[in-house]
Scaffold this active site. Structure first.
Site, PDB file in Angstrom:
ATOM      1  N   ARG A  38      -7.556   0.645  18.729  1.00 29.34           N
ATOM      2  CA  ARG A  38      -8.275   1.732  19.419  1.00 29.34           C
ATOM      3  C   ARG A  38      -9.781   1.661  19.132  1.00 29.34           C
ATOM      4  O   ARG A  38     -10.605   1.974  19.984  1.00 29.34           O
ATOM      5  CB  ARG A  38      -7.716   3.080  18.968  1.00 29.34           C
ATOM      6  CG  ARG A  38      -8.158   4.266  19.798  1.00 29.34           C
ATOM      7  CD  ARG A  38      -7.548   5.545  19.270  1.00 29.34           C
ATOM      8  NE  ARG A  38      -6.111   5.505  19.271  1.00 29.34           N
ATOM      9  CZ  ARG A  38      -5.338   5.836  20.297  1.00 29.34           C
ATOM     10  NH1 ARG A  38      -5.904   6.225  21.433  1.00 29.34           N
ATOM     11  NH2 ARG A  38      -4.029   5.773  20.204  1.00 29.34           N
ATOM     12  N   GLY A 154      14.062  -1.466  10.210  1.00 28.46           N
ATOM     13  CA  GLY A 154      14.644  -2.160   9.077  1.00 28.46           C
ATOM     14  C   GLY A 154      13.788  -2.034   7.837  1.00 28.46           C
ATOM     15  O   GLY A 154      12.678  -1.496   7.881  1.00 28.46           O
ATOM     16  N   LYS A 209      15.654   8.421   6.035  1.00 29.33           N
ATOM     17  CA  LYS A 209      15.400   7.694   4.783  1.00 29.33           C
ATOM     18  C   LYS A 209      14.038   8.074   4.208  1.00 29.33           C
ATOM     19  O   LYS A 209      13.837   8.024   2.988  1.00 29.33           O
ATOM     20  CB  LYS A 209      15.530   6.192   5.005  1.00 29.33           C
ATOM     21  CG  LYS A 209      14.581   5.589   6.042  1.00 29.33           C
ATOM     22  CD  LYS A 209      13.278   5.097   5.432  1.00 29.33           C
ATOM     23  CE  LYS A 209      12.353   4.521   6.482  1.00 29.33           C
ATOM     24  NZ  LYS A 209      11.082   4.037   5.926  1.00 29.33           N
ATOM     25  N   SER A 272       5.927   2.308  -0.904  1.00 28.92           N
ATOM     26  CA  SER A 272       6.426   3.380  -0.034  1.00 28.92           C
ATOM     27  C   SER A 272       5.549   4.622  -0.139  1.00 28.92           C
ATOM     28  O   SER A 272       5.440   5.232  -1.211  1.00 28.92           O
ATOM     29  CB  SER A 272       7.868   3.733  -0.415  1.00 28.92           C
ATOM     30  OG  SER A 272       8.261   4.959   0.166  1.00 28.92           O
ATOM     31  N   ARG A 273       4.934   5.019   0.969  1.00 30.09           N
ATOM     32  CA  ARG A 273       4.102   6.218   0.961  1.00 30.09           C
ATOM     33  C   ARG A 273       4.941   7.475   0.751  1.00 30.09           C
ATOM     34  O   ARG A 273       4.492   8.428   0.102  1.00 30.09           O
ATOM     35  CB  ARG A 273       3.323   6.315   2.274  1.00 30.09           C
ATOM     36  CG  ARG A 273       2.231   5.276   2.416  1.00 30.09           C
ATOM     37  CD  ARG A 273       1.595   5.301   3.784  1.00 30.09           C
ATOM     38  NE  ARG A 273       2.553   4.913   4.817  1.00 30.09           N
ATOM     39  CZ  ARG A 273       2.267   4.837   6.097  1.00 30.09           C
ATOM     40  NH1 ARG A 273       1.056   5.144   6.531  1.00 30.09           N
ATOM     41  NH2 ARG A 273       3.175   4.465   6.981  1.00 30.09           N
TER      42      ARG A 273
END
Length: 354
Positions: A38, A154, A209, A272-273
């Site tokens: 963008r 995934g 998840k 992982s945030r």
């Protein structure tokens, strides 16, 4: 290993965040790939330095990958391919999915005889409506001839994919040709692509998840140990499956890459945030401060929508409910854990009717 795609095949990836950039890098090994950013400065930097400094600092992208800030150019790139050989990958979050699809539908009107396949990659429920991504996509394209559609999901951290490390993903579509095209564009070298027809199951797994990863992060932030984390992952998987079945998904999907696989990665991986948000909350930080620091997590955005869907369908989602209480109702993490542990004892696996 799959043989390379024919020379006329073209892939356009819309969205130059970390995941969109990583997938564009992956696809560029097999196909003529154009990434859309963008921001014009970002596009120019990727083209000239082969680095996306904002989202993947330090990762050198393939020299064959090109980037543009002109949306119509990116769409025309895929639509200019031979019939049935164009692929567009939407690398945007759920919140931006409707807008990008509306833009895409308008841009593709200039190519009425060439409708490339479209894959989306976002994970979550829409924060306000509770819609799954495929429902958002179908609404955005309503009234027009739908292109081939599918979801790619995934256990995958964008940085590792961009670095060329091994990954296994699933593409779910009701149209075999869409899955075939995704395999040809992405499979081989560092990536293994599996197929599924269970779009709902794949999307529910990808959405819930994230909520479970926040729960695991909170538990680890409180120092509750690996036993607690294992319990949350296991019971979280059961929770994901219950809601997925209620919405029309298939049970076996949740034991695969987009269920158990993605849950384990997101709940335990340091990249992982969602886990990082949970860790910060468990260590005493307020959600407002965490979000103000610039850390975002899809699990925060969709937790309420997931809980509302569970209640609508009469599905018990105790971990999701506990996360919502901590995030939005000022319930302390320790109190939420205590409430979970004090729930009435029950059989782990419901008995089938005799």
């Amino acid at each position: 290993m799959m043989s390379p795609l024919p020379a006329q095949t073209r892939v356009a990836v819309l969205g130059a965040g970390s995941w969109g950039t990583a997938l564009a890098a992956l696809a560029s090994a097999n196909a003529d790939t154009l990434l859309w950013a963008r921001d014009a400065a970002t596009a120019q930097a990727i083209d000239s330095t082969h680095i996306n400094q904002r989202y993947l600092p330090g990762v050198v992208l393939p020299a064959s990958l090109r980037c543009t800030s002109r949306f119509t150019e990116a769409v025309a790139h895929a639509c200019g391919a031979s019939a049935g050989q164009g692929l567009i990958i939407l690398g945007v979050p759920v919140a931006g999915l409707a807008d990008i699809c509306a833009q895409l539908d308008q841009a593709m009107a200039a190519f009425p005889d060439k409708r490339p396949a479209v894959l989306w990659t976002c994970k979550g429920f829409h924060q306000e409506s509770g819609l799954l991504p495929h429902e958002i996509v179908q609404q955005a394209f309503s009234g027009h001839a739908l292109p081939g559609l599918g979801v790619l999901s995934g256990p995958s951290f964008a940085r590792e994919v961009a670095q060329g490390l091994p990954v296994a993903l699933t593409v779910a579509s009701q149209q075999e040709e869409v899955a075939d095209l995704a395999i040809q564009a992405l499979h081989g070298r560092a990536a293994r692509i599996y197929t599924s027809q269970d779009i709902v199951g794949v999307e529910v797994g990808g959405a819930l998840k994230n909520v479970m990863a926040i729960a695991c992060g909170i538990s680890d932030g409180l120092g509750l140990g690996t036993n607690a984390r294992a319990a949350l992952i296991t019971r979280g998987l059961a929770e994901m499956q219950r809601l997925g079945l209620a919405l029309g998904g298939q049970a076996t999907t949740f034991s695969g890459l987009t269920g158990l696989g993605d849950l384990v990665l997101t709940a335990t991986g340091d990249l992982s945030r969602n886990r990082q948000v949970g860790l910060a909350i468990g260590q005493g930080q307020a959600l407002t401060d965490i979000l103000a620091s610039g850390m975002t997590a899809e699990g925060v955005r969709c937790a309420r929508a997931a809980l509302a869907l569970g209640r609508k369908h009469g599905i018990d989602l105790p971990i999701t409910e506990a996360v919502c209480k901590v995030l939005f109702d000022e319930v302390s993490p320790r109190q939420a854990v205590s409430d979970l542990l004090s729930r009435e004892a029950k059989a782990e696996t419901p008995q089938a009717d005799q």
